[in-house]
Design a protein around this motif. Sequence first.
Motif, PDB file in Angstrom:
ATOM      1  N   THR A  49      49.542  31.626  46.350  1.00 44.19           N
ATOM      2  CA  THR A  49      48.230  32.104  46.783  1.00 44.19           C
ATOM      3  C   THR A  49      47.815  33.252  45.874  1.00 44.19           C
ATOM      4  OG1 THR A  49      48.753  31.485  49.046  1.00 44.19           O
ATOM      5  CG2 THR A  49      46.895  32.967  48.730  1.00 44.19           C
ATOM      6  N   CYS A  50      46.639  33.122  45.280  1.00 41.32           N
ATOM      7  CA  CYS A  50      46.137  34.147  44.362  1.00 41.32           C
ATOM      8  C   CYS A  50      45.855  35.434  45.134  1.00 41.32           C
ATOM      9  CB  CYS A  50      44.865  33.651  43.672  1.00 41.32           C
ATOM     10  SG  CYS A  50      44.153  34.841  42.543  1.00 41.32           S
ATOM     11  N   LYS A  51      46.287  36.573  44.587  1.00 46.51           N
ATOM     12  CA  LYS A  51      46.111  37.848  45.274  1.00 46.51           C
ATOM     13  C   LYS A  51      44.689  38.379  45.173  1.00 46.51           C
ATOM     14  CE  LYS A  51      50.843  39.259  45.144  1.00 46.51           C
ATOM     15  NZ  LYS A  51      51.893  39.192  44.208  1.00 46.51           N
ATOM     16  N   THR A  52      43.891  37.869  44.227  1.00 43.13           N
ATOM     17  CA  THR A  52      42.525  38.370  44.094  1.00 43.13           C
ATOM     18  C   THR A  52      41.509  37.502  44.839  1.00 43.13           C
ATOM     19  OG1 THR A  52      42.408  37.231  41.973  1.00 43.13           O
ATOM     20  CG2 THR A  52      42.855  39.580  41.927  1.00 43.13           C
ATOM     21  N   CYS A  53      41.604  36.173  44.703  1.00 43.15           N
ATOM     22  CA  CYS A  53      40.613  35.307  45.372  1.00 43.15           C
ATOM     23  C   CYS A  53      41.173  34.593  46.594  1.00 43.15           C
ATOM     24  CB  CYS A  53      40.049  34.291  44.387  1.00 43.15           C
ATOM     25  SG  CYS A  53      41.250  33.084  43.788  1.00 43.15           S
ATOM     26  N   HIS A  54      42.479  34.700  46.865  1.00 43.01           N
ATOM     27  CA  HIS A  54      43.149  34.136  48.044  1.00 43.01           C
ATOM     28  C   HIS A  54      43.031  32.612  48.135  1.00 43.01           C
ATOM     29  CE1 HIS A  54      43.784  38.211  49.313  1.00 43.01           C
ATOM     30  NE2 HIS A  54      42.485  38.454  49.210  1.00 43.01           N
ATOM     31  N   ILE A  55      43.034  31.934  46.987  1.00 46.02           N
ATOM     32  CA  ILE A  55      43.017  30.471  46.953  1.00 46.02           C
ATOM     33  C   ILE A  55      44.434  29.992  46.686  1.00 46.02           C
ATOM     34  CG2 ILE A  55      42.189  28.456  45.685  1.00 46.02           C
ATOM     35  CD1 ILE A  55      39.628  29.940  45.140  1.00 46.02           C
ATOM     36  N   LYS A  56      44.854  28.953  47.405  1.00 47.17           N
ATOM     37  CA  LYS A  56      46.194  28.399  47.229  1.00 47.17           C
ATOM     38  C   LYS A  56      46.145  27.385  46.090  1.00 47.17           C
ATOM     39  CE  LYS A  56      49.975  26.850  50.117  1.00 47.17           C
ATOM     40  NZ  LYS A  56      50.362  26.387  51.441  1.00 47.17           N
ATOM     41  N   VAL A  57      46.947  27.623  45.037  1.00 47.87           N
ATOM     42  CA  VAL A  57      46.983  26.763  43.852  1.00 47.87           C
ATOM     43  C   VAL A  57      48.429  26.425  43.518  1.00 47.87           C
ATOM     44  CG1 VAL A  57      44.830  27.628  42.844  1.00 47.87           C
ATOM     45  CG2 VAL A  57      46.962  28.779  42.332  1.00 47.87           C
ATOM     46  N   CYS A  58      48.609  25.486  42.588  1.00 52.37           N
ATOM     47  CA  CYS A  58      49.960  25.128  42.160  1.00 52.37           C
ATOM     48  C   CYS A  58      50.506  26.212  41.237  1.00 52.37           C
ATOM     49  CB  CYS A  58      49.961  23.770  41.472  1.00 52.37           C
ATOM     50  SG  CYS A  58      49.127  23.741  39.882  1.00 52.37           S
TER      51      CYS A  58
END
Length: 197
Positions: free
Chosen positions: A119-128
């Motif tokens: 999970t990205c700490k800036t935009c909070h999107i879950k990515v691979c």
Amino acid sequence: MEGGGTEAFPDLGKHCQQPDCKQLDFLPFTCEGCKQVFCLEHRSYMSHSCPKSDHNSRKVIICETCSISIETTGHGGQDEEAILKKHQNSGTCDPQNKKKPICPVKRCKEVLTFSNSSTCKTCHIKVCLKHRFPADHACGRAASSPVSVSVTAPASASGWWNNKFLAAFASRNGQECGKSGGGSSASAPGNPSVKAY
């Protein structure tokens, strides 16, 4: 000459049936939907506003429970909700077949599981894991901020290498690269040249 051709060759070509065109075309196109004849410019469904443009189209809906696609074209105008209800009551709808989420990055088909997602700490999107850095998944907040940590770190590193290069260059005292000893350079001592080998 409504059908087509010329006076000498009445069977050669046909006139475009678009009302404002009527061009004689020797290689006419017959529309699959409305079965009228058109020239090259008006052969597409949109260009002649074909009323039967969806004659070959297929429409499907996706079941939210099991992620299966159900074709709706052969059901004679039934409502989509009725088709979904019929599918769920048929016994073939299995929630265990539901597809797992995939990485939202464009053209990435990686399935997100517990062990390969971040999970990205800036935009909070879950990515691979491949796209875990903000630059890899076009992070919205990272792109909007003017200064980024990843941009400033290489700049300071390149400054360190530049300083090291300039110190080595100054310690040469006018000697050419690749020559050992105190040979004099061909250029003026105030303007040393740098050669790459």
